[in-house]
Scaffold this active site. Structure first.
Site, mmCIF file in Angstrom:
data_model
loop_
_atom_site.group_PDB
_atom_site.id
_atom_site.type_symbol
_atom_site.label_atom_id
_atom_site.label_comp_id
_atom_site.label_asym_id
_atom_site.label_seq_id
_atom_site.Cartn_x
_atom_site.Cartn_y
_atom_site.Cartn_z
ATOM 1 N N ASP A 36 -58.354 -8.254 -22.597
ATOM 2 C CA ASP A 36 -59.492 -8.193 -23.921
ATOM 3 C C ASP A 36 -59.529 -9.478 -24.215
ATOM 4 O OD1 ASP A 36 -60.039 -7.639 -26.883
ATOM 5 O OD2 ASP A 36 -59.470 -5.627 -25.981
ATOM 6 N N HIS A 68 -60.269 -9.295 -31.580
ATOM 7 C CA HIS A 68 -60.038 -8.013 -31.227
ATOM 8 C C HIS A 68 -58.936 -7.705 -30.253
ATOM 9 C CE1 HIS A 68 -61.434 -4.312 -28.602
ATOM 10 N NE2 HIS A 68 -62.000 -4.027 -29.811
ATOM 11 N N SER A 229 -61.635 1.754 -29.730
ATOM 12 C CA SER A 229 -60.687 0.280 -29.186
ATOM 13 C C SER A 229 -59.380 0.679 -29.596
ATOM 14 C CB SER A 229 -61.226 -0.853 -29.419
ATOM 15 O OG SER A 229 -62.467 -1.069 -29.024
#
Length: 288
Positions: A36, A68, A229
């Protein structure tokens, strides 16, 4: 249905205080690769973060500049500000950075070759049994497919989000979630209904909480967010729990247990709206 879903969610939220309550030695800890944007040590305790790599910068700097990856980590391993808190030493997160920003703030994103490389390294270099990929591409890639097949051979479980474009692009397939040995995860809301944004297609294997989820920002503050996600992160945590309780499980067996124990919500059995159903941690850990 709502009461049942709330019970399932509560089990997920106490996951960090029950399943991961015991102390394991370093060589026995479950390693979860987070491919990520990195993980912020301002948000997640450094003791829960193992050494990783930054494939964009080609160095060991895995601090999160976007946020994120930290939000994903906050769900998998918890932090003092996240809903899932107090995760202890039997899980280590391995940050493998394939998206970051340069000095000017411009976002740099790795290609499928870089993602494939990170998957292989997660297994061969970092010893990860679980790989979380809360990312996706609509372009099928030979290198990515081969990396996924390699993970299966090595009994590493890959979990990936199915995408958030159902409203505008309902037919879009995102990889690696669309590969058959990857657990493709969609989102449901607090009432156990599939989120409007969550892709509904053959890439879907399970659904999990993905709307208005509390986690942590890269600065260490509470963050309320939504998306497949974050649903994928719940499944990665559950996969780590299964392997923690039964290390000899194969990747295929982990997938089977997660799917067979899921709470069916739409058509009986499998359907492309909800896969095999909602992740049910209690059922998969208490299987006979």
């Amino acid at each position: 249905m709502r009461k049942r879903f709330i019970c399932i969610l509560l089990m997920l939220l106490i996951f960090s205080q029950s399943v991961f309550a015991s102390e394991l030695s370093a060589e026995n800890c479950i390693k979860v690769a987070v491919i990520d944007t990195g993980i912020s040590t301002r948000a997640i305790d450094a003791e829960h973060i193992a050494e990783g790599y930054n494939y964009i910068s080609d160095n060991n700097d895995t601090e999160d500049k976007i946020g994120h990856g930290t939000a994903i980590a906050g769900i998998i391993a918890g932090s003092s500000y996240a809903v899932l808190s107090e995760m202890v030493n039997d899980v280590k997160l391995v940050p493998l950075v394939i998206q970051t920003t340069d000095e000017s703030g411009k976002v740099q994103i790795g290609d499928t070759e870089m993602i494939a490389h990170a998957i292989r390294d997660a297994i061969d270099i970092y010893g990860c049994r679980v790989i979380n990929l809360s990312i996706g591409t609509t372009k099928e890639s030979k290198l990515l497919r081969e990396a996924v097949e390699y993970a299966e051979e090595k009994n590493a479980v890959i979990i990936s989000s199915v995408g958030n474009k159902n409203v505008k692009n309902p037919d879009s397939l995102y990889y690696p979630a669309a590969y058959p040995t990857v657990i493709g995860v969609g989102s449901v809301n607090k009432n156990g209904r599939v989120s409007s944004f969550s892709q509904r297609n053959k890439s879907l294997m399970l659904v999990a909480p993905g709307e208005r989820i509390w986690t942590v920002s890269k600065s260490g503050k509470a963050l309320l967010t939504s998306g497949t996600s974050f649903a994928a992160a719940f499944v990665s945590a559950a996969a780590a729990a299964l392997i923690h309780t039964c290390p000899e499980l194969t990747a295929a067996e982990v997938r089977s247990i997660l799917c067979e124990s899921a709470t069916d919500i739409l058509e009986p059995g499998y359907d492309m709206g909800s896969g095999w159903g909602i992740l049910n941690l209690e059922a998969c850990l208490n299987r006979e």
